[in-house]
Design a protein around this motif. Structure first.
Motif, PDB file in Angstrom:
ATOM      1  N   LEU A 198      -0.628   3.851   4.423  1.00  0.00           N
ATOM      2  CA  LEU A 198       0.583   3.395   3.741  1.00  0.00           C
ATOM      3  C   LEU A 198       0.344   2.055   3.048  1.00  0.00           C
ATOM      4  O   LEU A 198       0.807   1.837   1.916  1.00  0.00           O
ATOM      5  CB  LEU A 198       1.725   3.277   4.756  1.00  0.00           C
ATOM      6  CG  LEU A 198       3.094   2.877   4.207  1.00  0.00           C
ATOM      7  CD1 LEU A 198       3.604   3.917   3.224  1.00  0.00           C
ATOM      8  CD2 LEU A 198       4.092   2.706   5.357  1.00  0.00           C
ATOM      9  N   GLU A 199      -0.387   1.169   3.696  1.00  0.00           N
ATOM     10  CA  GLU A 199      -0.710  -0.126   3.067  1.00  0.00           C
ATOM     11  C   GLU A 199      -1.554   0.082   1.811  1.00  0.00           C
ATOM     12  O   GLU A 199      -1.357  -0.605   0.797  1.00  0.00           O
ATOM     13  CB  GLU A 199      -1.452  -1.021   4.064  1.00  0.00           C
ATOM     14  CG  GLU A 199      -0.616  -1.465   5.258  1.00  0.00           C
ATOM     15  CD  GLU A 199       0.537  -2.363   4.850  1.00  0.00           C
ATOM     16  OE1 GLU A 199       0.405  -3.067   3.818  1.00  0.00           O
ATOM     17  OE2 GLU A 199       1.575  -2.352   5.536  1.00  0.00           O
ATOM     18  N   ALA A 200      -2.492   1.029   1.862  1.00  0.00           N
ATOM     19  CA  ALA A 200      -3.305   1.309   0.678  1.00  0.00           C
ATOM     20  C   ALA A 200      -2.453   1.860  -0.463  1.00  0.00           C
ATOM     21  O   ALA A 200      -2.674   1.522  -1.637  1.00  0.00           O
ATOM     22  CB  ALA A 200      -4.416   2.293   1.040  1.00  0.00           C
ATOM     23  N   LEU A 201      -1.466   2.694  -0.137  1.00  0.00           N
ATOM     24  CA  LEU A 201      -0.567   3.209  -1.176  1.00  0.00           C
ATOM     25  C   LEU A 201       0.265   2.093  -1.790  1.00  0.00           C
ATOM     26  O   LEU A 201       0.502   2.074  -3.011  1.00  0.00           O
ATOM     27  CB  LEU A 201       0.341   4.290  -0.585  1.00  0.00           C
ATOM     28  CG  LEU A 201      -0.323   5.600  -0.165  1.00  0.00           C
ATOM     29  CD1 LEU A 201       0.687   6.501   0.537  1.00  0.00           C
ATOM     30  CD2 LEU A 201      -0.901   6.314  -1.380  1.00  0.00           C
ATOM     31  N   TYR A 202       0.714   1.149  -0.974  1.00  0.00           N
ATOM     32  CA  TYR A 202       1.455  -0.006  -1.502  1.00  0.00           C
ATOM     33  C   TYR A 202       0.610  -0.783  -2.500  1.00  0.00           C
ATOM     34  O   TYR A 202       1.090  -1.206  -3.563  1.00  0.00           O
ATOM     35  CB  TYR A 202       1.887  -0.924  -0.360  1.00  0.00           C
ATOM     36  CG  TYR A 202       3.073  -0.438   0.438  1.00  0.00           C
ATOM     37  CD1 TYR A 202       4.135   0.197  -0.175  1.00  0.00           C
ATOM     38  CD2 TYR A 202       3.144  -0.629   1.820  1.00  0.00           C
ATOM     39  CE1 TYR A 202       5.219   0.654   0.548  1.00  0.00           C
ATOM     40  CE2 TYR A 202       4.230  -0.182   2.559  1.00  0.00           C
ATOM     41  CZ  TYR A 202       5.267   0.454   1.917  1.00  0.00           C
ATOM     42  OH  TYR A 202       6.344   0.897   2.634  1.00  0.00           O
ATOM     43  N   VAL A 203      -0.655  -0.992  -2.152  1.00  0.00           N
ATOM     44  CA  VAL A 203      -1.542  -1.766  -3.028  1.00  0.00           C
ATOM     45  C   VAL A 203      -1.772  -1.039  -4.346  1.00  0.00           C
ATOM     46  O   VAL A 203      -1.742  -1.644  -5.427  1.00  0.00           O
ATOM     47  CB  VAL A 203      -2.876  -2.042  -2.307  1.00  0.00           C
ATOM     48  CG1 VAL A 203      -3.883  -2.669  -3.267  1.00  0.00           C
ATOM     49  CG2 VAL A 203      -2.661  -2.947  -1.116  1.00  0.00           C
ATOM     50  N   ARG A 204      -1.996   0.263  -4.277  1.00  0.00           N
ATOM     51  CA  ARG A 204      -2.209   1.044  -5.505  1.00  0.00           C
ATOM     52  C   ARG A 204      -0.983   0.997  -6.409  1.00  0.00           C
ATOM     53  O   ARG A 204      -1.102   0.826  -7.630  1.00  0.00           O
ATOM     54  CB  ARG A 204      -2.537   2.490  -5.149  1.00  0.00           C
ATOM     55  CG  ARG A 204      -3.939   2.702  -4.619  1.00  0.00           C
ATOM     56  CD  ARG A 204      -4.166   4.156  -4.248  1.00  0.00           C
ATOM     57  NE  ARG A 204      -3.996   5.041  -5.391  1.00  0.00           N
ATOM     58  CZ  ARG A 204      -3.985   6.365  -5.300  1.00  0.00           C
ATOM     59  NH1 ARG A 204      -4.147   6.956  -4.115  1.00  0.00           N
ATOM     60  NH2 ARG A 204      -3.835   7.108  -6.379  1.00  0.00           N
ATOM     61  N   ARG A 205       0.201   1.125  -5.826  1.00  0.00           N
ATOM     62  CA  ARG A 205       1.419   1.080  -6.642  1.00  0.00           C
ATOM     63  C   ARG A 205       1.629  -0.304  -7.240  1.00  0.00           C
ATOM     64  O   ARG A 205       2.056  -0.440  -8.395  1.00  0.00           O
ATOM     65  CB  ARG A 205       2.627   1.484  -5.788  1.00  0.00           C
ATOM     66  CG  ARG A 205       3.907   1.593  -6.591  1.00  0.00           C
ATOM     67  CD  ARG A 205       5.048   2.130  -5.757  1.00  0.00           C
ATOM     68  NE  ARG A 205       5.466   1.191  -4.723  1.00  0.00           N
ATOM     69  CZ  ARG A 205       6.493   1.385  -3.896  1.00  0.00           C
ATOM     70  NH1 ARG A 205       7.184   2.522  -3.972  1.00  0.00           N
ATOM     71  NH2 ARG A 205       6.803   0.510  -2.973  1.00  0.00           N
ATOM     72  N   ARG A 206       1.317  -1.348  -6.457  1.00  0.00           N
ATOM     73  CA  ARG A 206       1.481  -2.709  -6.968  1.00  0.00           C
ATOM     74  C   ARG A 206       0.540  -2.971  -8.150  1.00  0.00           C
ATOM     75  O   ARG A 206       0.917  -3.629  -9.127  1.00  0.00           O
ATOM     76  CB  ARG A 206       1.200  -3.707  -5.840  1.00  0.00           C
ATOM     77  CG  ARG A 206       1.372  -5.164  -6.201  1.00  0.00           C
ATOM     78  CD  ARG A 206       2.820  -5.500  -6.433  1.00  0.00           C
ATOM     79  NE  ARG A 206       3.172  -5.427  -7.839  1.00  0.00           N
ATOM     80  CZ  ARG A 206       4.401  -5.397  -8.298  1.00  0.00           C
ATOM     81  NH1 ARG A 206       5.421  -5.391  -7.480  1.00  0.00           N
ATOM     82  NH2 ARG A 206       4.644  -5.355  -9.583  1.00  0.00           N
ATOM     83  N   LYS A 207      -0.676  -2.471  -8.078  1.00  0.00           N
ATOM     84  CA  LYS A 207      -1.622  -2.646  -9.178  1.00  0.00           C
ATOM     85  C   LYS A 207      -1.143  -1.925 -10.434  1.00  0.00           C
ATOM     86  O   LYS A 207      -1.251  -2.451 -11.555  1.00  0.00           O
ATOM     87  CB  LYS A 207      -3.009  -2.146  -8.772  1.00  0.00           C
ATOM     88  CG  LYS A 207      -3.720  -3.044  -7.782  1.00  0.00           C
ATOM     89  CD  LYS A 207      -5.095  -2.511  -7.457  1.00  0.00           C
ATOM     90  CE  LYS A 207      -5.831  -3.435  -6.495  1.00  0.00           C
ATOM     91  NZ  LYS A 207      -7.188  -2.926  -6.151  1.00  0.00           N
ATOM     92  N   LEU A 208      -0.621  -0.716 -10.265  1.00  0.00           N
ATOM     93  CA  LEU A 208      -0.100   0.014 -11.422  1.00  0.00           C
ATOM     94  C   LEU A 208       1.090  -0.706 -12.037  1.00  0.00           C
ATOM     95  O   LEU A 208       1.211  -0.794 -13.271  1.00  0.00           O
ATOM     96  CB  LEU A 208       0.300   1.434 -11.003  1.00  0.00           C
ATOM     97  CG  LEU A 208      -0.840   2.429 -10.803  1.00  0.00           C
ATOM     98  CD1 LEU A 208      -0.310   3.715 -10.184  1.00  0.00           C
ATOM     99  CD2 LEU A 208      -1.513   2.739 -12.136  1.00  0.00           C
TER     100      LEU A 208
END
Length: 231
Positions: A198-208
């Motif tokens: 879930l933390e990795a998904l947060y990071v990916r969305r924040r970068k996008l």
């Protein structure tokens, strides 16, 4: 015995006497040598090149030839003028928010008027009502329902038909996955691997979202306002 002792004492070489003038001169010589080595070591090749470059620039400037300016150069003496006040910028932002919300409402109405999604991608086929009920999502499992919701959300932000790679569509897909993992963690609180994912998904969305904010601010505004995301 006394005569032998006197002869032995006379044969011994006398010790060197301490001469402060000689020692002082030696210390001065050594200090000068250290200073010379230090100054010699400070003049590096890079420093020599910089000095030559400054001399060439000074010679060119004396002839009236100045170095070219970099692209988009702004002189220091240029006054800074705010073209818009804070109230005008806020009013412009509110108008853009209203426009984005109207666009989203129109797209949502179009999705409501379109044909409902069916299981196994059976849309667009002619079938009886009894067969259609079998393929209705109410009879599907949770994975099929989530997949249909994800597809509907991606259709709201598609730049063209069949768009699955634009930044806005990827943010919608990641948000759907994040909600699914959050629902899983609500009942499995000790699933540490799911927390890490879930933390990795947060990071990916924040970068996008950061990329969209730099490149396409209108799409960024529409996505953030629709999903209710905060920084």
């Amino acid at each position: 015995m006394l005569q032998c002792a006197v002869k032995n004492a006379a044969s011994v070489t006398p010790r060197r006497l301490f001469r402060p003038d000689v020692v002082g001169s030696l210390s001065v010589i050594s200090q000068n040598a250290i200073v010379e080595t230090q100054t010699r070591g400070m003049v590096t090749k890079r420093r020599v090149k910089l000095q030559e470059k400054r001399r060439r620039k000074a010679a060119m400037a004396a002839k009236g030839i100045l170095p070219p300016k970099p692209p988009n150069y702004i002189p220091k003496e240029t006054p800074v003028i705010n073209s818009q006040s804070r109230e005008e910028r806020e009013a412009e932002a509110r108008a853009a928010d209203v426009k984005a919300s109207q666009q989203m409402q129109e797209r949502m109405k179009q999705n409501e008027l379109s044909e409902p999604l069916l299981r196994y991608h059976m849309e667009g086929l002619t079938m009886s009502d009894r067969v259609r009920k079998l393929f209705d999502l109410t009879n599907g499992n949770q994975g099929e329902v989530v997949k249909a919701q994800k597809q509907r959300g991606m259709e709201l932000f598609q730049a063209r038909d069949g768009d699955t790679g634009s930044s806005a569509v990827q943010v919608i897909a990641l948000t759907t996955r994040i909600q699914q993992v959050q629902t899983h963690l609500a009942s499995h609180r000790k699933d540490n691997s799911a927390k890490r994912g879930l933390e990795a998904l947060y990071v990916r969305r924040r970068k996008l979202l950061d990329y969209m904010e730099r490149k396409d601010f209108e799409s960024y505004r529409r996505v953030v306002k629709t999903l209710g995301l905060t920084r």
